[in-house]
Design a protein around this motif. Structure first.
Motif, short mmCIF file in Angstrom:
data_model
loop_
_atom_site.label_atom_id
_atom_site.label_comp_id
_atom_site.label_asym_id
_atom_site.label_seq_id
_atom_site.Cartn_x
_atom_site.Cartn_y
_atom_site.Cartn_z
N ARG A 70 0.83 -1.21 0.00
CA ARG A 70 0.00 0.00 0.00
C ARG A 70 0.87 1.26 0.00
N HIS A 71 1.98 1.18 0.71
CA HIS A 71 2.91 2.31 0.82
C HIS A 71 4.32 1.82 0.51
N ALA A 125 2.19 5.63 -2.74
CA ALA A 125 1.00 5.40 -1.94
C ALA A 125 -0.19 5.16 -2.86
N ALA A 174 2.56 0.58 12.00
CA ALA A 174 2.43 1.97 11.54
C ALA A 174 2.69 2.97 12.67
N GLU A 201 3.71 11.90 8.31
CA GLU A 201 2.32 12.06 7.89
C GLU A 201 2.17 13.10 6.78
N CYS A 224 -0.36 8.93 4.23
CA CYS A 224 -1.52 8.95 5.11
C CYS A 224 -1.37 7.86 6.17
N PHE A 225 -1.58 8.21 7.42
CA PHE A 225 -1.43 7.25 8.50
C PHE A 225 -2.54 6.20 8.44
N ASP A 226 -2.18 4.94 8.49
CA ASP A 226 -3.13 3.83 8.50
C ASP A 226 -2.62 2.82 9.52
N GLU A 227 -3.27 2.78 10.67
CA GLU A 227 -2.77 1.96 11.77
C GLU A 227 -2.85 0.46 11.48
N THR A 228 -3.59 0.06 10.42
CA THR A 228 -3.70 -1.37 10.10
C THR A 228 -2.48 -1.89 9.35
N LEU A 229 -1.64 -0.98 8.84
CA LEU A 229 -0.49 -1.41 8.05
C LEU A 229 0.70 -1.76 8.94
N THR A 282 -0.77 -4.68 4.35
CA THR A 282 -1.77 -5.14 5.31
C THR A 282 -1.36 -6.49 5.87
#
Length: 562
Positions: free
Chosen positions: A185-186, A206, A238, A249, A253-258, A280
């Motif tokens: 994703r990133h 991203a 993350a 940031e 974009c911050f994504d706590e699931t990554l 993920t």
């Protein structure tokens, strides 16, 4: 035997599709005695499909004549296509037409009732073994195809990388195609400065958007660079990564699931950066994917290292060419500036030798005074050349400047000339705080003041001042210090030649402004400032010479001018 033993330990699941309940029960008993499990018995096609979907068996024993509108062959075809379950037909039909229909479903066996128990066992074992072998073969073919596609993509990326020039271009090129290698994703490519504990982002990716970000982040975790230096691959959440790199940031974009996989970029044992991939939990990389990622990281590190070496070589070659040109121009400069005063001294010394017996005391004093002044001029030229050499070689620390004190010292050095020409100097009421190296800034003011006196009006008037300017490239605010005279100015065509360091004589000495302004230019280049001139070239309008210096952001308070 190994595969048979493994299957027995696993107890292969076999579903029976038989419309005769007694026959079905008998088959179940036989199979369980052989070590298999029978999770379900079906008597129709619909029951069979539901049972297969629920239990996912390893094998299906299918009678051709079953209950319902569809026979066993039709149902077997659907199960084979939907579930990829091997099928053995158990039937009393041995006619050619039935066997031909059944063959289209690619069965793993065809047993004619009644059959012996050993026949059943051998057909079941062969079917299980053959199906497992086919699955392994298909999986190996799938992996081979994926590996081939990834290697092709990696080769394409490597070729593209080789065509890129700078580390940023190399990083951007790699990230543009990274999605063809692994799911992510990133992605980031960072340049790590272990001494300054900073990470400069060279390029980021991203959700299919690749971009370059010239942003430098402070690394708020010493363990991060320690792990990267060790060459270990690390996986962090993350929150951990965004805490380690405050300001990230602004790029992603911050994504706590990554979670983020950090792969060091190392070349010849040196850590030069990090490749970071955000994915993920369902995108966990297997061994083959990690091999591809590491191969990409190695290619990136090698390309970035070679790019830096190439840039260093170009810089060194340019510097060497410039130094050779400087050396040639230096010789011309020395010859030009020293030839005239040496000729003067030689002439007057010869005159004194010829007329030593008849020269009067007044003439002797006059000749000696001329020789002394000419010697001082030669000394000034030599000192200027030494200063220019010092500026090119010496590294200095940027300190806060007391500009009021520096200007006073420069005026004191020129006090006799200022008094002799009755020069009026107008200074501002205060000077802002800037960063620089005081001894060199004093030389800048001496050169500017000396030129203003020589080429100003009659009598000369000199105005000193300061204002703020913004760097067009970085947006950084700097202080500009300037001096303006009331002379005739400099034509526009000649202004660009004034500050060219060590340029040949016919270009540098525009109206006598040569070596001194070359020194000014070298000083400002070394201190990270700029220098320039503003003049309309009109008579009486004069010139405004200026230089810029970084502002002292820690304490930018004005200093009162004495």
């Amino acid at each position: 035997m190994k595969h048979i033993q493994e299957r027995r330990m696993e107890k292969a699941k076999i579903i029976i599709v038989e419309d005769e309940s007694i026959t079905a029960y008998d088959l179940q008993v036989r199979l369980e005695n052989m070590g298999y499990t029978v999770p379900a018995i079906a008597s129709s096609g619909d029951q069979a499909i539901r049972a297969v979907a629920a239990h996912q068996p390893d094998l299906l024993l299918m009678d051709i004549n079953i209950r319902g509108e569809r026979d066993g062959i039709t149902v077997a075809q659907e199960i084979r296509e939907r579930f990829d379950i091997p099928i053995i037909y158990l039937t009393a039909f041995a006619d050619t037409a039935t066997i031909e229909r059944a063959s289209y479903t690619e069965p793993f066996g065809y047993l004619i009732k009644p059959f012996q128990e050993q026949e059943l066992y051998s057909n079941v074992e062969m079917a299980l073994y053959k199906h497992k072998s086919e699955q392994r073969l298909r999986e190996n073919e799938r992996r081979l195809q994926i590996s081939t596609e990834r290697l092709h993509a990696l080769h394409t990326i490597e070729q593209s990388i080789l065509g890129a020039d700078s580390p940023r271009d190399i990083s951007q090129t790699a990230l543009q195609s990274i999605g063809t290698l692994v799911a992510c994703r990133h992605a980031l490519v960072m340049n790590i400065d272990d001494q300054k504990q900073t990470a400069e982002i060279l390029a980021s990716y991203a959700m299919n958007l690749t971009q370059m970000k010239t942003i430098s982040l402070f690394i708020d975790d010493a363990n991060f660079t320690h792990v990267m230096q060790s060459g270990e691959i690390s996986v962090v959440s993350a929150p951990e990564l965004f805490t380690t790199l405050p300001g990230l940031e602004h790029v992603l974009c911050f994504d706590e699931t990554l979670h983020y996989t950090n792969v060091p970029l190392r070349s010849q044992g040196e850590l030069i950066g990090v490749l970071t991939l955000g994915s993920t939990p369902s995108q966990t990389y297997d061994e083959s994917q990690m091999d591809i990622i590491c191969e990409l990281a190695n290619s990136l590190a090698l390309a970035i290292h070679h790019s830096r070496l190439h840039q260093e070589l170009l810089t060194y070659t340019g510097e060497l060419a410039q130094r050779n040109e400087d050396l040639d121009a230096f010789a011309h400069t020395v010859a030009h500036d020293l030839k005239v005063p040496i000729g003067v001294i030689t002439g007057y010394c010869g005159l004194l030798m010829e007329e030593k017996d008849s020269v009067s005391t007044d003439d002797l004093d006059k000749y000696l005074s001329i020789i002394a002044r000419t010697t001082d001029k030669m000394k000034d030229i030599v000192n200027a050349l030494l200063l220019l050499a010092e500026v090119r070689k010496k590294d200095v620390c940027m300190d806060k400047l007391n500009m009021s004190d520096i200007v006073q010292k420069a005026q004191y050095r020129l006090r006799f000339n200022l008094a002799e020409k009755a020069v009026d100097v107008f200074s501002p009421s205060y000077w802002p705080s800037a960063l620089g190296y005081a001894p060199w800034i004093e030389e800048v003011w001496v050169n500017f003041l000396d030129n203003a006196m020589k080429y100003g009006g009659n009598p000369p008037k000199i105005w000193l001042g300061t204002d703020k300017v913004e760097d067009s490239m970085t947006g950084e605010v700097q202080h500009r210090f300037w001096i303006k005279d009331n002379g005739d100015g400099i034509p526009t065509n000649d202004q660009a030649k004034l500050f060219t360091p060590f340029t040949r004589m016919d270009r540098v000495f525009v109206h006598g402004h040569g070596l001194g302004l070359s020194i000014v230019r070298s000083i400002m280049d070394k201190l990270g400032g700029a220098v320039g001139v503003v003049s309309s070239g009109a008579v009486g309008q004069g010139c405004l010479f200026y230089f810029t210096l970084p502002a002292d952001n820690n304490l930018d308070q004005p200093e009162a001018a004495d």
